[in-house]
Motif scaffolding. Sequence first.
Motif, PDB file in Angstrom:
ATOM      1  N   GLN A 785      41.794  56.907  38.368  1.00 28.84           N
ATOM      2  CA  GLN A 785      41.869  57.554  37.053  1.00 28.84           C
ATOM      3  C   GLN A 785      42.199  59.039  37.172  1.00 28.84           C
ATOM      4  O   GLN A 785      42.946  59.582  36.343  1.00 28.84           O
ATOM      5  N   LYS A 786      41.673  59.715  38.178  1.00 26.37           N
ATOM      6  CA  LYS A 786      42.036  61.117  38.371  1.00 26.37           C
ATOM      7  C   LYS A 786      43.509  61.265  38.741  1.00 26.37           C
ATOM      8  O   LYS A 786      44.195  62.189  38.283  1.00 26.37           O
ATOM      9  N   LYS A 787      44.003  60.352  39.542  1.00 28.17           N
ATOM     10  CA  LYS A 787      45.412  60.370  39.914  1.00 28.17           C
ATOM     11  C   LYS A 787      46.293  60.150  38.690  1.00 28.17           C
ATOM     12  O   LYS A 787      47.335  60.806  38.518  1.00 28.17           O
ATOM     13  N   ARG A 788      45.875  59.231  37.823  1.00 29.12           N
ATOM     14  CA  ARG A 788      46.648  58.981  36.597  1.00 29.12           C
ATOM     15  C   ARG A 788      46.675  60.212  35.708  1.00 29.12           C
ATOM     16  O   ARG A 788      47.736  60.598  35.193  1.00 29.12           O
ATOM     17  N   ARG A 789      45.547  60.853  35.525  1.00 28.04           N
ATOM     18  CA  ARG A 789      45.495  62.041  34.662  1.00 28.04           C
ATOM     19  C   ARG A 789      46.317  63.186  35.255  1.00 28.04           C
ATOM     20  O   ARG A 789      46.940  63.966  34.535  1.00 28.04           O
ATOM     21  N   LYS A 790      46.331  63.272  36.565  1.00 27.11           N
ATOM     22  CA  LYS A 790      47.120  64.318  37.213  1.00 27.11           C
ATOM     23  C   LYS A 790      48.613  64.076  36.992  1.00 27.11           C
ATOM     24  O   LYS A 790      49.388  65.016  36.761  1.00 27.11           O
ATOM     25  N   ALA A 797      39.066  65.921  34.517  1.00 26.20           N
ATOM     26  CA  ALA A 797      37.754  65.553  33.972  1.00 26.20           C
ATOM     27  C   ALA A 797      37.811  64.130  33.426  1.00 26.20           C
ATOM     28  O   ALA A 797      38.795  63.728  32.802  1.00 26.20           O
ATOM     29  N   LEU A 798      36.760  63.365  33.694  1.00 31.88           N
ATOM     30  CA  LEU A 798      36.686  61.971  33.250  1.00 31.88           C
ATOM     31  C   LEU A 798      35.513  61.811  32.295  1.00 31.88           C
ATOM     32  O   LEU A 798      34.430  61.359  32.680  1.00 31.88           O
ATOM     33  N   PRO A 799      35.682  62.218  31.032  1.00 30.87           N
ATOM     34  CA  PRO A 799      34.561  62.135  30.082  1.00 30.87           C
ATOM     35  C   PRO A 799      34.189  60.701  29.781  1.00 30.87           C
ATOM     36  O   PRO A 799      35.058  59.835  29.649  1.00 30.87           O
ATOM     37  N   PRO A 800      32.908  60.411  29.683  1.00 32.69           N
ATOM     38  CA  PRO A 800      32.478  59.037  29.358  1.00 32.69           C
ATOM     39  C   PRO A 800      32.711  58.739  27.890  1.00 32.69           C
ATOM     40  O   PRO A 800      32.706  59.644  27.056  1.00 32.69           O
ATOM     41  N   PRO A 801      32.917  57.481  27.544  1.00 33.34           N
ATOM     42  CA  PRO A 801      33.111  57.117  26.133  1.00 33.34           C
ATOM     43  C   PRO A 801      31.775  57.065  25.402  1.00 33.34           C
ATOM     44  O   PRO A 801      30.723  56.852  26.021  1.00 33.34           O
ATOM     45  N   MET A 845      25.310  63.932  43.167  1.00 27.64           N
ATOM     46  CA  MET A 845      24.114  64.273  42.401  1.00 27.64           C
ATOM     47  C   MET A 845      24.475  65.181  41.222  1.00 27.64           C
ATOM     48  O   MET A 845      23.991  64.984  40.101  1.00 27.64           O
ATOM     49  N   ILE A 846      25.325  66.161  41.475  1.00 27.93           N
ATOM     50  CA  ILE A 846      25.740  67.087  40.417  1.00 27.93           C
ATOM     51  C   ILE A 846      26.540  66.349  39.349  1.00 27.93           C
ATOM     52  O   ILE A 846      26.385  66.604  38.147  1.00 27.93           O
ATOM     53  N   GLN A 847      27.392  65.422  39.759  1.00 30.81           N
ATOM     54  CA  GLN A 847      28.152  64.627  38.789  1.00 30.81           C
ATOM     55  C   GLN A 847      27.221  63.898  37.831  1.00 30.81           C
ATOM     56  O   GLN A 847      27.466  63.839  36.622  1.00 30.81           O
ATOM     57  N   MET A 848      26.163  63.306  38.362  1.00 36.00           N
ATOM     58  CA  MET A 848      25.230  62.564  37.511  1.00 36.00           C
ATOM     59  C   MET A 848      24.463  63.497  36.578  1.00 36.00           C
ATOM     60  O   MET A 848      24.199  63.154  35.430  1.00 36.00           O
ATOM     61  N   VAL A 849      24.120  64.680  37.065  1.00 38.20           N
ATOM     62  CA  VAL A 849      23.457  65.657  36.200  1.00 38.20           C
ATOM     63  C   VAL A 849      24.367  66.031  35.041  1.00 38.20           C
ATOM     64  O   VAL A 849      23.927  66.145  33.892  1.00 38.20           O
ATOM     65  N   TRP A 850      25.649  66.223  35.326  1.00 46.35           N
ATOM     66  CA  TRP A 850      26.590  66.549  34.262  1.00 46.35           C
ATOM     67  C   TRP A 850      26.658  65.451  33.212  1.00 46.35           C
ATOM     68  O   TRP A 850      26.730  65.717  32.016  1.00 46.35           O
ATOM     69  N   LEU A 851      26.652  64.199  33.675  1.00 49.35           N
ATOM     70  CA  LEU A 851      26.708  63.099  32.719  1.00 49.35           C
ATOM     71  C   LEU A 851      25.458  63.074  31.832  1.00 49.35           C
ATOM     72  O   LEU A 851      25.539  62.820  30.624  1.00 49.35           O
ATOM     73  N   LYS A 904      35.705  71.183  38.952  1.00 50.26           N
ATOM     74  CA  LYS A 904      35.772  72.338  38.056  1.00 50.26           C
ATOM     75  C   LYS A 904      36.186  71.930  36.643  1.00 50.26           C
ATOM     76  O   LYS A 904      35.635  72.415  35.653  1.00 50.26           O
ATOM     77  N   ASP A 905      37.146  71.021  36.531  1.00 50.36           N
ATOM     78  CA  ASP A 905      37.597  70.564  35.211  1.00 50.36           C
ATOM     79  C   ASP A 905      36.463  69.915  34.433  1.00 50.36           C
ATOM     80  O   ASP A 905      36.345  70.087  33.217  1.00 50.36           O
ATOM     81  N   THR A 906      35.634  69.169  35.126  1.00 52.23           N
ATOM     82  CA  THR A 906      34.511  68.509  34.455  1.00 52.23           C
ATOM     83  C   THR A 906      33.508  69.527  33.934  1.00 52.23           C
ATOM     84  O   THR A 906      32.993  69.400  32.814  1.00 52.23           O
ATOM     85  N   VAL A 907      33.224  70.565  34.725  1.00 51.19           N
ATOM     86  CA  VAL A 907      32.274  71.597  34.298  1.00 51.19           C
ATOM     87  C   VAL A 907      32.790  72.301  33.047  1.00 51.19           C
ATOM     88  O   VAL A 907      32.048  72.521  32.069  1.00 51.19           O
TER      89      VAL A 907
END
Length: 1478
Positions: A785-790, A797-801, A845-851, A904-907
């Motif tokens: 999915q990151k490759k597709r967005r690029k 960034a891969l925001p959850p639905p 771990m940081i990814q999960m905190v962001w979610l 960085k994009d996700t943050v």
Amino acid sequence: EQTSGFGWLLASTFLQCLAKHVPNIYSAEMDPLLEKQEEMVQAAIFYPLECYLFGEDPDTFLEKLQQSGISQLCGKVFKGGETTYSCRDCAVDPTCVLCMDCFQNSIHRNHRYKMHSSTGGGFCDCGDTEAWKAGPVCTKHEPGNSECQLNEEVMEHSRRVFPSVVKYIVDMLIWEEEKELPPELTIREKVDSYYCVLFNDEHHSYDHVIYSLQRALGCELGEAQLHTTAIDKEGRRAVKAGHYASCQEAKEEIKRHSENVSQRPLHVEVLHADVMAHQKFALRLGSWLNKLMSYSILFFKILKYWFFTGARKVLHELIFSSFFMEMDYKKHFAVEFVKYYKTLQKEYISDDHDRVLSVTALSVQIFTVPTLARHLIEEQNVITIITETLLEVLPEYLDKNDKFNFQGYSQDKLNRVYAVIYDLRYVLISKPTVWTNRLRERFLEGFVSFLRILTCMQGMEEIKRQIGQHIEVDPDWEAAIAIQMQLKNILLMFQEWCACDEELLLRAYKECHKAVMRCSTNGRSREKTVFHLCGHTLESRPYRVSSDPVSIHLPLSRTLAGKCFILLFVSPEEFQVELLVEYPLRCLVLVAQVAAEMWRRNGLSLISQVFYYQDVKCREEMYDKDIIMLQIGASLMDPNHFLLLLLQRYELADAFKKIKLTKDQDLIKQCNVLIEEMLQIIIYVVGERYVPGVSNVTKEDVIMREIIHLLCIEPMAHSAITKSLPENENNETGLENVIDKVATFKKPGVSGHGVYELRDECLKEFNMFFYHYTKTQHSKAEHTQKKRRKQENRDEALPPPPPPDFCPAFSNVVRILNCDVMMHILRTILQRAVELETHLWTEAMIQMVWLVLVFPPWLLTGFFSSLNAFAFFVKGMGSSALNAVNVLMLLEKLKRVPQLEAQKDTVIWILQVHNGEISMTGKNKEKAERKRKAEAARLHRQKIMAQMSALQRNFIETHKLLYENTLEAQGKEDNSGFVSIALGPKRGPSIAEKEVLTCILCQEEQEVKLESAAMVLSACVQKSTALTQNRSRILELSGDPLFMHPDLPCGTHTGSCGHVMHAACWQKYFEAMQLNFRQRLHVEQIFDLENGEYLCPLCKSLCNTVIPIVPLQAQKINRAKYSSSIKEMLILFATTIYRVGLKVAPNEADYRIPMMTWSTCAFTIQSIGKVGVVLSFPSLYWEDAVDLQPSSISSAYNHLYLFHLTTLAHMTQIVISSTTGRDVFFISAFHRISQQYCALAGKPELLNGRRMRILVLSELFSNTEMFQQSLFSISYAVSEEGQFKALCSYLSLPTNLFLLFQETCFCVMMTLWELYPRKRNSLIELPEDYSCLLNQASQFRCPRSSDDEQKHPVLCLFCGAMLCSQNTCCQELVNGEELGACTSHALQCGAGVCMFLKIRECKVVLIEGKTRGCLYPAPYLDEYGETDPGLKRGNPLHLCRERYRKLHLLWQQHCIIEEIARSQETNQIFFGFNWQLL
């Protein structure tokens, strides 16, 4: 006279007749004449009996009876391997099937159907209105005329005969006396004639029985195989005849040779010849009675009072054709069956015969009838009986705590126990629409009984973490997981039955809750521990997963979780939620600790259990239910207490307290993994809502979400998606109902399979932390999915639905997001990342905190949306009491952390969401998205155009010199008018080119010269029948190679993969392979080194020789001098052709070697398909009396002569092979003119005919380029204008081609050429629909076998012959070796190489010789572009012409051997398949 003898038939008279005739008819048991026996039994017994029954000629009566009316029920009994069909649209359940005849004549043929091979024992459900939602009757069984009424005389005679017949059959089939018959069957003096009879069992292998018979009886291998095959098929076999003493001696010998330490002896008995005869006739009499029942149900009504249980196969068929043909009688039978159910199942489990031969196999025909199942539940309490049976057959596996423990289990016994579980599934497969009080009570009673089984499974096979020493022996874990799999659908069906009735649901919940409470409070009570954090306190029982026993099996707790909507009716106090959450939480912690590698010393058994815990086969009733139970806990418990319980059970209390952590890197790594796993569970508890009852979603919504996340990983085939989805009780996934909404289908090419690709509009539904992803799938999906967005020029960034809303009962779950403990967890992790304490945090771990941070302002809806978002911000700012840090300020700092550059994009996206800069709803979002996509597409087009322009400029610049030379050459040719000549006395100068090749082994280059060391091509020489014009001709592998029959029955073909080696390098490589395989004796060799076989070092093609590369030479008078290396390789090559082509030992002095080399050259050129000629040579060179010295002039004329000869052959074959109507006159004229070739000059209108010129021109053009490069080395360039004249001049041909006939004795040659028309062989025509082949296979009867058992028919794709594969009946003795039908046929049809289609398995088999073969995909595909080996999926199959063409080319290009070698190279197995007996 015989007929009148039956006029006063009584039981004694009938038995006296049998006593008189049966021993005489069946006297030759060892070597019976089956046809003669059948004639005698028809004349002496059946014909008089039928005449008495019907009062007229039996054939006439039965024909009238059959034509008067056909029963609405088909009732055909399936044999093993027979094809059955089930309609996915109309069948009530998967057990409802049709035979082939009924299916072909039903409406279901045009529906979605499945086809499978029957295991035997079932019968066709055509006519059963309860089995089908629509179209219950085919056209053959449609109700028509009323069934013929038997007259009173026939019925009276039947009442007299049938009791005696049935009693005789049952008595003889269960007769236990070995030496004596019943008194009424003993009318002659007893003779000393006995048989030693060997019975079938499931303990001894086929080979062991053969070995025992050979040793005990001293018989030949063939005889022992014949006996063993008959025993396996019929259940018993007489292996010796004689006096009692000799038979008894044979019995003891067989027992002695078959017994060993681990196996009991074979079952052998000595039976009197009369006992054997009567038992054999009893089987035949049962078949006769079964056939009679199929004519009219009225015959059965006479038989209805006779019930029996002693017979096996014959009685099964009799029951099917009698009791099961009428619902009333089927009901009576079912009631009796349930009465004796426990006894029957226990006998079956202790027996060793197949289930198809057991009376318990009839359960599927009873329990799957909805009305009958309801009746048995209400009146016979069948659910309770089945569950009690299950408990009673497994007492040996209960430990002291009454929990199952399957250590040291018997797989055979458990396989038989599964039959009881299947019966419970059959009873529950159709849910009731109307509930009565009695049905409700009986079902609840059965459910309570079923809970007893689950109680024995709750907490079974507990494990404890191994510390210090690694576990010595892995415990048995497969049985417990297998039972969980078997019970999965039953648990779901119980839940669905309960959900149908509110009263029943409440009562079932209470019973299940009681059972869980009993299991949860059985343990020893201990003092509670106290855990403080963030001002909150938790009191709980001291327990650590890492040190205390834990079990992964919790079916009771998960059954209770399946009734999650019961939360609407109960209070938290009544639920005792903390106790219920405890055990599922322990299980999830166990999975986390296994991921952290804390249980490595417990071996692979635990890893396997964890795998199945989360696998699609078990997760619905294991992993998913544990998540639901945690969601129940989160909704009913205080959120801070819930999180404290998680921290305590994950053993992370110290990790989030201000305690200095250890510096042990292994412990820190374990701690980080546990934190990741805990955060992941928190995300699942809050975000995974796609469960009916947890949120307002449907089953279709759940399936669509599963499919979307599977296709986010990669495009997948239909079968791959199906395997990744759970099946319901009807073995359906629901895929077809929703797949078109979320994906598009991409058809396959010549190879591969069709795949589904996710629709663009569904990409927004991707959730990186989807709870059914494995670690590998998670990483792959994120990368994709990151490759597709690029590629779309978007941020990564891969925001959850946004998830669906929780149901009211679960709305409190979201409170855990803004509680004190959650804030403390988030701040602690982010603070460690900002302070760069790299060993205390991970990127995951940081990814999960962001979610988790995304949930409050975005994912919450309704009242809790504003409340929780506000509370989150307040708590995130911190307070003086907690001395906390602003969470959002920490996020700002994380943008500058180097280790998180990829995130960085996700943050940035999260900060924008929290600051309200991103609005995720409304038309503006859609408009902006369309605009962004359009701009990205425009930029993509510009980029591609720029790349193409750059490539064009680069190509022109690189090949500038080539363009200039081409233009210069064309200019010279146009100016001079010179056209070069390729051969003959006027041949132009040759173009000398330096040929430098690279060895694939040493990578060194070498110029090809006559005096240099040889360079060789890897090659394969093989016999071939690809060009044969008469496949029925018997091959003669030896003989004079100078003369080949015009049918081309067999030739020698030489092929090469084209890879070049030094001769010395190849010899070293071959010697190294020989040494390597001598040291690996335990591995099956793919190739025969003794016969010079090897694999090409580069492409792994099978080779058996090498071809030396000889440089092209200008015409010389003196013979060229070759180096010794080239000579050696030439001799090796020629000797291999001689050895393979004639199947003889190598002999370099044999006079046939040169001609065999010339013959393989001719055959190989013909098989290429470009030059279909028969090469000749002037006979002058074969005259011994002529002393002709070679010269440049004679060589030039010889070349020209050969080419003119081939041109004449082309012309003859083109004309003769023309078949259009307009060519008839042309062909006859051609024959006439060819006989008067001297007068050809006078017919210019025919000689210069446009058609002949076009045909010859096209043929020559297709070959000129090849010939000019490989043979002539003369460049050829001519403009399009005047091609024919220029080509003729280049090839030294006259423009009037018929003038060639004046140069040779054409009339003599044409007679031979007419026998070689330009006809290309092809594989046989196959039907479009695979059902036609299955129908053809069902009608196939082995010509060498008299029984009606289903064989393994295979179809030869070369000639269309249908063969009986893998059966001893069709084995042949060839040169002292036993060969199977396919292998022996391949020797005749394809010179050892052949291609077969296994019809019942939908597989193509390629075989070569007696020891090699492989499986190849069949050219039949389903609608999803996939093959179906073994018909496991059962989808309708249709012929793919492109794939069949690929098979054709595989044959015509002589690549079958190469395909076999590559297949065996990639699929090496320790014990290979015995291709010799195929």
